[in-house]
Design an enzyme around this catalytic site. Structure first.
Site, PDB file in Angstrom:
ATOM      1  N   CYS A 161       0.826  -1.205   0.000  1.00 15.73           N
ATOM      2  CA  CYS A 161       0.000   0.000   0.000  1.00 15.73           C
ATOM      3  C   CYS A 161       0.863   1.260   0.000  1.00 15.73           C
ATOM      4  O   CYS A 161       1.692   1.449   0.889  1.00 15.73           O
ATOM      5  CB  CYS A 161      -0.893  -0.009   1.228  1.00 15.73           C
ATOM      6  SG  CYS A 161      -1.843   1.491   1.394  1.00 15.73           S
ATOM      7  N   CYS A 216      -1.330   6.192   6.824  1.00 15.57           N
ATOM      8  CA  CYS A 216      -2.586   5.618   7.292  1.00 15.57           C
ATOM      9  C   CYS A 216      -2.417   5.022   8.685  1.00 15.57           C
ATOM     10  O   CYS A 216      -1.427   4.366   8.978  1.00 15.57           O
ATOM     11  CB  CYS A 216      -3.026   4.548   6.297  1.00 15.57           C
ATOM     12  SG  CYS A 216      -4.451   3.637   6.834  1.00 15.57           S
ATOM     13  N   CYS A 252      -7.732  -0.253  -0.306  1.00 13.63           N
ATOM     14  CA  CYS A 252      -7.007  -0.792   0.844  1.00 13.63           C
ATOM     15  C   CYS A 252      -6.775  -2.275   0.578  1.00 13.63           C
ATOM     16  O   CYS A 252      -7.724  -3.010   0.285  1.00 13.63           O
ATOM     17  CB  CYS A 252      -7.836  -0.603   2.108  1.00 13.63           C
ATOM     18  SG  CYS A 252      -7.192  -1.538   3.495  1.00 13.63           S
ATOM     19  N   GLN A 302     -16.691 -11.319  13.387  1.00 12.74           N
ATOM     20  CA  GLN A 302     -15.229 -11.320  13.273  1.00 12.74           C
ATOM     21  C   GLN A 302     -14.812 -10.876  11.873  1.00 12.74           C
ATOM     22  O   GLN A 302     -15.401 -11.316  10.884  1.00 12.74           O
ATOM     23  CB  GLN A 302     -14.691 -12.724  13.551  1.00 12.74           C
ATOM     24  CG  GLN A 302     -14.966 -13.239  14.954  1.00 12.74           C
ATOM     25  CD  GLN A 302     -14.017 -12.665  15.995  1.00 12.74           C
ATOM     26  OE1 GLN A 302     -13.026 -12.022  15.658  1.00 12.74           O
ATOM     27  NE2 GLN A 302     -14.329 -12.873  17.261  1.00 12.74           N
ATOM     28  N   TYR A 362     -20.348 -12.000  26.062  1.00 11.82           N
ATOM     29  CA  TYR A 362     -19.945 -11.137  24.935  1.00 11.82           C
ATOM     30  C   TYR A 362     -20.104 -11.942  23.640  1.00 11.82           C
ATOM     31  O   TYR A 362     -19.164 -12.080  22.866  1.00 11.82           O
ATOM     32  CB  TYR A 362     -18.493 -10.655  25.073  1.00 11.82           C
ATOM     33  CG  TYR A 362     -18.140 -10.116  26.444  1.00 11.82           C
ATOM     34  CD1 TYR A 362     -18.265  -8.765  26.727  1.00 11.82           C
ATOM     35  CD2 TYR A 362     -17.686 -10.972  27.452  1.00 11.82           C
ATOM     36  CE1 TYR A 362     -17.947  -8.270  27.986  1.00 11.82           C
ATOM     37  CE2 TYR A 362     -17.366 -10.485  28.709  1.00 11.82           C
ATOM     38  CZ  TYR A 362     -17.492  -9.133  28.966  1.00 11.82           C
ATOM     39  OH  TYR A 362     -17.169  -8.666  30.210  1.00 11.82           O
ATOM     40  N   ASP A 408     -15.409 -13.355  25.574  1.00 11.75           N
ATOM     41  CA  ASP A 408     -14.757 -12.784  24.379  1.00 11.75           C
ATOM     42  C   ASP A 408     -15.029 -11.281  24.378  1.00 11.75           C
ATOM     43  O   ASP A 408     -15.758 -10.770  23.529  1.00 11.75           O
ATOM     44  CB  ASP A 408     -15.326 -13.465  23.125  1.00 11.75           C
ATOM     45  CG  ASP A 408     -14.650 -12.980  21.855  1.00 11.75           C
ATOM     46  OD1 ASP A 408     -13.667 -12.222  21.942  1.00 11.75           O
ATOM     47  OD2 ASP A 408     -15.113 -13.358  20.764  1.00 11.75           O
ATOM     48  N   CYS A 419      -8.931  -9.821  22.418  1.00  8.03           N
ATOM     49  CA  CYS A 419      -8.351  -9.069  21.294  1.00  8.03           C
ATOM     50  C   CYS A 419      -7.358  -8.037  21.816  1.00  8.03           C
ATOM     51  O   CYS A 419      -6.907  -7.178  21.059  1.00  8.03           O
ATOM     52  CB  CYS A 419      -9.442  -8.432  20.444  1.00  8.03           C
ATOM     53  SG  CYS A 419     -10.568  -7.421  21.390  1.00  8.03           S
TER      54      CYS A 419
HETATM   55  N1  SAH Z   1     -17.937 -13.635  20.558  1.00 12.01           N
HETATM   56  C1  SAH Z   1     -18.415 -12.818  19.495  1.00 12.01           C
HETATM   57  C2  SAH Z   1     -18.299 -11.319  19.724  1.00 12.01           C
HETATM   58  C3  SAH Z   1     -16.998 -10.800  20.279  1.00 12.01           C
HETATM   59  S1  SAH Z   1     -16.748  -9.043  20.177  1.00 12.01           S
HETATM   60  C4  SAH Z   1     -17.774 -13.214  18.183  1.00 12.01           C
HETATM   61  O1  SAH Z   1     -16.790 -13.957  18.143  1.00 12.01           O
HETATM   62  O2  SAH Z   1     -18.267 -12.802  17.126  1.00 12.01           O
HETATM   63  C5  SAH Z   1     -17.272  -8.466  21.720  1.00 12.01           C
HETATM   64  C6  SAH Z   1     -18.773  -8.329  21.851  1.00 12.01           C
HETATM   65  O3  SAH Z   1     -19.033  -7.867  23.174  1.00 12.01           O
HETATM   66  C7  SAH Z   1     -19.425  -7.330  20.911  1.00 12.01           C
HETATM   67  O4  SAH Z   1     -20.492  -7.968  20.249  1.00 12.01           O
HETATM   68  C8  SAH Z   1     -19.950  -6.230  21.850  1.00 12.01           C
HETATM   69  O5  SAH Z   1     -21.166  -5.661  21.412  1.00 12.01           O
HETATM   70  C9  SAH Z   1     -20.145  -6.987  23.139  1.00 12.01           C
HETATM   71  N2  SAH Z   1     -20.086  -6.235  24.413  1.00 12.01           N
HETATM   72  C10 SAH Z   1     -19.369  -5.130  24.695  1.00 12.01           C
HETATM   73  N3  SAH Z   1     -19.479  -4.817  26.002  1.00 12.01           N
HETATM   74  C11 SAH Z   1     -20.294  -5.742  26.565  1.00 12.01           C
HETATM   75  C12 SAH Z   1     -20.770  -5.970  27.900  1.00 12.01           C
HETATM   76  N4  SAH Z   1     -20.452  -5.163  28.900  1.00 12.01           N
HETATM   77  N5  SAH Z   1     -21.557  -7.042  28.119  1.00 12.01           N
HETATM   78  C13 SAH Z   1     -21.898  -7.881  27.092  1.00 12.01           C
HETATM   79  N6  SAH Z   1     -21.480  -7.707  25.817  1.00 12.01           N
HETATM   80  C14 SAH Z   1     -20.687  -6.653  25.555  1.00 12.01           C
END
Ligand code: SAH
Length: 520
Positions: A75, A81, A167, A309, A338, A422, A449
């Site tokens: 790029c 960027c 990109c 993801q 999450y 997560d 992450c």
């Molecule tokens: N496990 C899923 C999402 C992971 S990303 C996957 O693999 O696709 C993290 C997620 O947490 C997001 O969807 C976000 O909206 C959510 N999130 C953020 N803060 C939160 C909280 N306090 N309680 C519950 N979910 C939450």
């Protein structure tokens, strides 16, 4: 220290390390320099941009010796960027850097012994093709000094838009879609949003593509009521052009009138096609151990507001690992905190007794429920709310719920076998961690992450009675400094954890599942 350095000084330095933001690190007379765009192994002349007592930030002026780890970035905008911090670093070296980053965070922030980390940490899972891997891009729209509407990416740590529709991390279709949208704005004099004044109409363009299905979604974020403003009045021509792009499935507008950095507004209007796109994720048996929830594929509906993801190929590896670490036998009660649109939850559900997912975004939970239906999964339930509120409510019996799989569900939910988390980059809330500790699951699978917050949270969980059994980083974001990590913790109070060695044949698995059903 022999001398101090001042702003604008020119210094020659050998770059010996890579910092957390991807910058090169070198030392002169005990004085540390953080040099943007320098690669480990470079010898360079650098200009100091900001000096402190013992360290300084500097800019690369001239390469004197080119590092063997330097590679030609694809790029042309990679230096300006803010998206790719390490595109000039050889991909193999990027992986090494990420492996070390996770290791260092666990040791320095988490306070874990290096020997323990070296024993439990497996090699990072890298990408086969580190370009064109992102299924999602969010482009800011603005006005150039010469009056043209432009789109591209923010320069590092600023909101200045670098005009760029090509990109190399994103899919090839992005360019054509952006060009259609920009041409439409030019033709009908539709103004871009201005962050300073809060005026103008088009704020961002979100594009997503299902890699497996080829389905494409475009969502234009507007600063105004849908239907009222100029943007919509010429919509038919715009939609006709977008509809011609192969795979186009959903075009929508999101309304965001707030003066905020949050990209998407909560209100979504489908303008053309379907409100969601679909994609398919496969998980595989990583080690041919015969774990039950492997070798499956599930189909997911994704809305503009839902998290999904961004790197589908690496996601398959990430989820396969998470499932392997969960070590399910068909009977377990599992929480997936999450959970987004329920991706991990639904893979877990196929190998567990019951799964409960928790997620803060209501639309994602609607998608999760729809995804369970689409895939014929009946042992997964989903709750909207903060993990730190929903989980304690269950634990303290304030939420009346009956198990989907057996009669003593509420007790199973209070003391699950496995909890998967997560969270976003900021990690888990303290109340959430505390509730997990009170629930005493046998295993915790932490998908992270951000390895700094992961290390902080693992320390809390380990002080509360858990031990780290396995850690593995997965590179979801080549050319950036970000890295995903999966970690297995087991409860020191539980019976010896046999699942890691347990190897069920598929026949055993189906037998156990059948027995589970007959006992209902
Ligand atoms: N496990 C899923 C999402 C992971 S990303 C996957 O693999 O696709 C993290 C997620 O947490 C997001 O969807 C976000 O909206 C959510 N999130 C953020 N803060 C939160 C909280 N306090 N309680 C519950 N979910 C939450």
């Amino acid at each position: 220290m022999d001398r101090t350095y001042r702003k604008n000084d020119l210094v020659t330095v050998t770059i010996e390390d890579i910092g957390t933001d991807g910058e090169g690190i070198g030392k002169v007379d005990g004085f540390t320099l953080f040099v943007k765009d320098a690669v480990v192994g470079d010898v360079a002349q650098v200009r100091i941009t900001k000096a402190k007592k013992q360290y300084a930030y500097a800019r690369l002026e001239k390469l004197l010796t080119v590092s063997p780890f330097r590679t030609e970035p694809k790029c042309p905008c990679h230096r300006q960027c803010g998206g790719c911090q390490i595109q000039a670093l050889d991909y193999k070296k990027q992986l090494e850097y990420k492996q070390n980053k996770v290791r260092n965070h666990l040791i320095r922030i988490g306070g874990f012994e290096p020997e323990l980390i070296d024993r439990v940490m497996e090699p990072i899972l890298g990408m086969e093709e580190p370009y064109r891997y992102r299924n999602k891009a969010q482009y800011p729209v603005g006005t150039h000094r010469d009056g043209r509407v432009v789109t591209g990416f923010y320069a590092g740590r600023t909101h200045n838009i670098i005009s760029n529709t090509e990109c190399y991390l994103g899919v090839e279709e992005n360019r054509e879609i952006l060009e259609i949208l920009l041409a439409h704005m030019e033709e009908y004099h539709i103004p871009a949003y201005d962050e300073e004044t809060g005026r103008g109409q088009v704020r961002h363009i979100l594009i997503r593509k299902g890699f497996f299905t080829g389905e494409i979604m475009v969502c234009v974020v507007l600063n105004g009521k849908y239907g009222e403003k100029e943007y919509i009045s010429h919509q038919a021509q715009l939609l006709a052009k977008l509809a011609l792009i192969k795979g186009m499935t959903s075009v929508s507008a999101s309304i965001n009138t707030e003066k905020t950095n949050v990209i998407m507004g909560k209100e979504i209007h489908t303008l053309w096609g379907s409100p969601t796109i679909h994609d398919v994720i496969h998980v595989r048996d990583m080690k041919q151990t015969g774990y039950p929830c492997t070798g499956q594929q599930l189909d997911f509906a994704i809305s503009p507001l839902s998290f999904y993801q961004v790197n589908p190929i690496q996601t398959e590896k990430l989820y396969s690992l998470a499932l392997e670490y969960a070590g399910l036998t068909g009977r377990e009660t599992v929480w997936d905190l999450y959970c987004g649109i329920g991706t991990i939850s639904l893979f877990l559900a196929s190998g567990a007794g019951q799964v409960c997912g928790v997620e803060i975004v209501p639309q994602a939970i609607e998608d999760a429920k729809e995804n369970a239906r689409r895939n014929g999964i009946h042992n997964a339930r989903f709750f909207v709310g903060k993990a730190e509120e929903v989980l304690p409510a269950f634990y303290e019996g304030k939420q009346e719920e009956v198990s989907v799989s057996d009669g003593n569900g509420s007790e199973d939910l209070r003391h699950p076998d496995v909890i998967v988390v997560d969270p976003p980059r900021k990690g888990c809330d303290g109340v959430c961690l505390d509730t997990i500790l009170r629930m005493q699951p046998s295993r915790i699978v932490y998908v992270s992450c951000d390895s700094a917050t992961l290390a902080r949270d693992l320390r809390i969980l380990c002080d509360g009675g858990y031990e780290v059994k396995r850690v593995r980083a997965v590179d979801q974001f080549a050319h950036t400094v970000h890295v995903e990590t999966v970690c297995l913790l087991s409860n020191r109070k539980s019976k010896p954890d046999t699942h890691v060695k347990l190897s069920l044949s598929m026949d055993d698995y189906y037998r156990i599942k059948e027995e589970g059903k007959n006992n209902q």
